[in-house]
Motif scaffolding. Structure first.
Motif, PDB file in Angstrom:
ATOM      1  N   SER A 456     -25.583  74.345 -91.055  1.00 25.59           N
ATOM      2  CA  SER A 456     -26.541  73.910 -92.242  1.00 25.59           C
ATOM      3  C   SER A 456     -26.736  73.347 -93.120  1.00 25.59           C
ATOM      4  O   SER A 456     -27.844  72.825 -93.941  1.00 25.59           O
ATOM      5  CB  SER A 456     -25.737  75.054 -93.474  1.00 25.59           C
ATOM      6  N   SER A 457     -26.000  72.072 -92.669  1.00 20.68           N
ATOM      7  CA  SER A 457     -26.598  70.888 -93.355  1.00 20.68           C
ATOM      8  C   SER A 457     -27.422  70.136 -92.080  1.00 20.68           C
ATOM      9  O   SER A 457     -28.721  69.104 -93.156  1.00 20.68           O
ATOM     10  CB  SER A 457     -25.100  70.039 -92.942  1.00 20.68           C
ATOM     11  N   GLY A 468     -41.293  67.469 -96.468  1.00 21.18           N
ATOM     12  CA  GLY A 468     -42.403  66.619 -97.101  1.00 21.18           C
ATOM     13  C   GLY A 468     -41.968  65.662 -97.713  1.00 21.18           C
ATOM     14  O   GLY A 468     -42.294  64.583 -98.633  1.00 21.18           O
ATOM     15  N   GLN A 469     -40.618  66.470 -98.163  1.00 17.13           N
ATOM     16  CA  GLN A 469     -39.823  65.781 -99.543  1.00 17.13           C
ATOM     17  C   GLN A 469     -39.151  64.519 -98.928  1.00 17.13           C
ATOM     18  O   GLN A 469     -39.030  63.687-100.224  1.00 17.13           O
ATOM     19  CB  GLN A 469     -38.646  66.873 -99.658  1.00 17.13           C
ATOM     20  N   LYS A 470     -38.373  63.696 -98.121  1.00 17.90           N
ATOM     21  CA  LYS A 470     -38.176  63.010 -97.400  1.00 17.90           C
ATOM     22  C   LYS A 470     -38.362  62.495 -96.164  1.00 17.90           C
ATOM     23  O   LYS A 470     -39.075  63.846 -95.138  1.00 17.90           O
ATOM     24  CB  LYS A 470     -36.382  63.140 -96.950  1.00 17.90           C
ATOM     25  N   THR A 471     -38.510  61.297 -95.764  1.00 18.20           N
ATOM     26  CA  THR A 471     -38.694  60.931 -93.965  1.00 18.20           C
ATOM     27  C   THR A 471     -38.018  61.492 -93.427  1.00 18.20           C
ATOM     28  O   THR A 471     -36.412  61.619 -93.606  1.00 18.20           O
ATOM     29  CB  THR A 471     -38.554  59.409 -93.838  1.00 18.20           C
ATOM     30  N   ASP A 477     -29.887  61.179 -92.426  1.00 19.08           N
ATOM     31  CA  ASP A 477     -28.923  59.930 -93.239  1.00 19.08           C
ATOM     32  C   ASP A 477     -28.010  60.924 -93.081  1.00 19.08           C
ATOM     33  O   ASP A 477     -26.796  60.678 -94.130  1.00 19.08           O
ATOM     34  CB  ASP A 477     -30.077  58.560 -93.629  1.00 19.08           C
ATOM     35  N   GLY A 478     -28.656  61.394 -94.320  1.00 19.43           N
ATOM     36  CA  GLY A 478     -28.467  62.452 -95.694  1.00 19.43           C
ATOM     37  C   GLY A 478     -27.489  63.115 -94.652  1.00 19.43           C
ATOM     38  O   GLY A 478     -25.906  63.547 -95.288  1.00 19.43           O
ATOM     39  N   VAL A 479     -27.861  64.027 -93.753  1.00 21.02           N
ATOM     40  CA  VAL A 479     -26.826  65.204 -93.030  1.00 21.02           C
ATOM     41  C   VAL A 479     -25.738  64.368 -92.192  1.00 21.02           C
ATOM     42  O   VAL A 479     -24.627  65.011 -92.453  1.00 21.02           O
ATOM     43  CB  VAL A 479     -27.973  65.583 -91.510  1.00 21.02           C
ATOM     44  N   ALA A 480     -26.041  63.257 -92.035  1.00 19.49           N
ATOM     45  CA  ALA A 480     -24.657  62.314 -90.927  1.00 19.49           C
ATOM     46  C   ALA A 480     -23.937  62.151 -92.457  1.00 19.49           C
ATOM     47  O   ALA A 480     -23.156  62.056 -91.792  1.00 19.49           O
ATOM     48  CB  ALA A 480     -25.302  61.016 -91.001  1.00 19.49           C
TER      49      ALA A 480
END
Length: 509
Positions: A456-457, A468-471, A477-480
């Protein structure tokens, strides 16, 4: 969901009024050509007397796995006199709908259909498959891979009803068209060929996007991909990431470094795959940036798109007897890459020929709840669901989501003699599938405690990049960071112990 409830209720009322239980010979009215003798055949199941007893089943939404659940529930009810209640749940809700009753000690469902990768969370709540079913001919013919998928420790706790992997599907008639071959070479400077890398895939998809290459007066498109956040997007992304992040020179983990349990989800290989995934949106049909699995099945299987990759379903849909593109499609391995990230050296390894990493993705599975009060009836239903006659029927219907999982299903003659496929189509299909089992550089799903949290993450992060909200780098990086938190919350040693089994499968030791 309502239609099956009404159908089953009507059947129950009819029985209560004194109607007779259906004969085993009624199998033809269900589209079954002939019964196959055995412990779970129509004839054998018709001898079971389950009047006055109720079986509760939870399954996926129609059509994928939900539709065959309904069909075989109706058959089972009519043959045995049982009352069968079927509840359908969208994929994004299925995990919790099963898990919450487990955790709260409720006996909500007897039979469960779900994604086999959830075994790490569910295994304590599942009834082991009894020896009598383990020794049935149908079970003995299940391939080693899918018997392993159904097993936790040394016990089989999932009942095999499906086998899954991702591979490339394409329209061979379009690739072999001399006019299109010339146009492609004039535009790109190279010969039109089946893509061996994702770069080639995108180039071909771009060329064939949004024009009438099918000659039916309608626009057609380059690629159909599963992109809906809560409808298996994570599996599509893994197929793309495998080419760039599963390095044949590096053992010991794809999603994590097994020794340290450091997430690899944001390394340059995964990031490149996500960047490519985002760019691929321009080759999709209208609405293709929110396709679920069912959409992908009907898009490629219905002739709208040139290529696709995911489960067998879209290919089988294209090969159904009434399909306009029957025998015009072929299977091939997933595209690879000539550059693959090396997490040990922190560099890109270069390959003269594309490195490929087959993705043996989770398949649908089934199980009986340990808390069920009708385990005998529940296992009979699953054995009946997957009997040889029903399996042959279900394999022919792409939207059903039942794909090859027995040795007999991997013989080309099975598809040519019984289903009427062209020999070349059948041979390339089974060779593509069989080649994945022999690969020394494969990717499997996590199959660890908390796997749904990890997936889910990942899906949320991929969705942020796709929107297009993040690169790609920011999203992963957020998932990690979230994955590290999940590992710590569950327990690093607990997750590592389970992941070691996945790594052994991936490295094909």
């Amino acid at each position: 969901m309502n239609s099956i409830k009404y159908t089953l209720l009507a059947a129950s009322v009819a029985m209560a009024l004194g109607s007779t239980i259906a004969s085993a010979q009624d199998f033809k009215k269900y589209g079954i050509d002939k019964d196959v003798p055995g412990a779970c055949s129509y004839d054998s199941i018709s001898k079971k007397k389950y009047q006055g007893r109720t079986l509760s089943i939870i399954t996926h939404a129609v059509p994928v796995i939900g539709e065959p659940t309904d069909l075989h529930a109706k058959q089972f009810e009519e043959l045995t006199g049982a009352k069968v209640n079927v509840v359908h749940v969208p994929f994004g809700e299925l995990f919790q709908k099963i898990m919450i009753p487990f955790q709260t000690g409720q006996s909500a469902y007897d039979v469960l259909f779900y994604g086999s990768l959830w075994i790490g969370d569910y295994h304590d709540y599942l009834a082991p498959v009894p020896a009598s079913y383990m020794n049935s001919p149908g079970m003995k013919d299940v391939t080693l891979n899918y018997r392993g998928v159904a097993t936790w420790g040394n016990q089989m706790v999932q009942y095999p009803v499906d086998g899954d992997r991702h591979y490339l599907k394409y329209r061979k008639d379009v690739f072999e068209n001399p006019e299109y071959q010339k146009k492609f070479k004039d535009k790109t400077g190279r010969d039109l060929s089946v893509p061996k890398t994702w770069e080639e895939y995108d180039e071909v998809a771009n060329f064939f996007n949004n024009w009438d290459w099918a000659g039916d007066g309608k626009p057609h498109f380059g690629s159909a991909e599963v992109t809906k956040r809560d409808d298996l997007m994570f599996s599509a992304f893994i197929s793309r990431a495998a080419a760039y992040a599963k390095n044949p020179n590096v053992k010991g983990g794809f999603f994590f470094d097994l020794k340290t349990m450091e997430p690899q989800i944001n390394n340059p290989g995964f990031v490149k795959a996500l960047e490519m995934f985002v760019k691929a949106k321009r080759f999709f049909p209208p609405g293709g940036d929110s396709f679920g699995l069912g959409d992908e099945i009907f898009s490629f299987g219905g002739g709208q798109t040139l290529m696709s990759y995911s489960w067998d379903d879209a290919f089988i849909q294209a090969m159904e007897s009434k399909s306009a593109i029957r025998n015009k499609v072929l299977a091939a391995p997933l595209p690879g890459s000539k550059e693959v990230w090396n997490r040990v050296t922190k560099k890109w390894d270069k390959f003269a020929e594309p490195s490929t990493a087959p993705y043996i993705t989770w398949g649908w599975t089934s199980a009986v709840a340990k808390a069920s009060k009708v385990k005998d009836m529940a296992f009979d239903y699953l054995c009946f669901f997957s009997n040889e006659a029903n399996a042959l029927h279900d394999l022919q219907i792409g939207r059903f989501g039942v794909n090859p999982y027995r040795n007999a299903h991997f013989e080309a003659n099975f598809w040519t003699e019984k289903l009427g496929w062209d020999k070349n189509v059948a041979t390339q299909y089974v060779n593509t599938l069989a080649g994945m089992d022999k690969s020394k550089n494969r990717v499997f799903d996590l199959r660890v405690p908390g796997v749904n949290q990890f997936m889910s993450s990942m899906a949320a992060g991929v969705s942020e990049a796709m929107a297009g909200q993040k690169t790609a780098q920011q999203a992963l990086d957020g998932v990690a960071k979230e994955w590290t938190q999940i590992v710590n919350r569950i327990g690093k040693d607990k997750v590592r112990a389970a992941y070691a089994n996945v790594v052994a499968l991936e490295d094909n030791k």
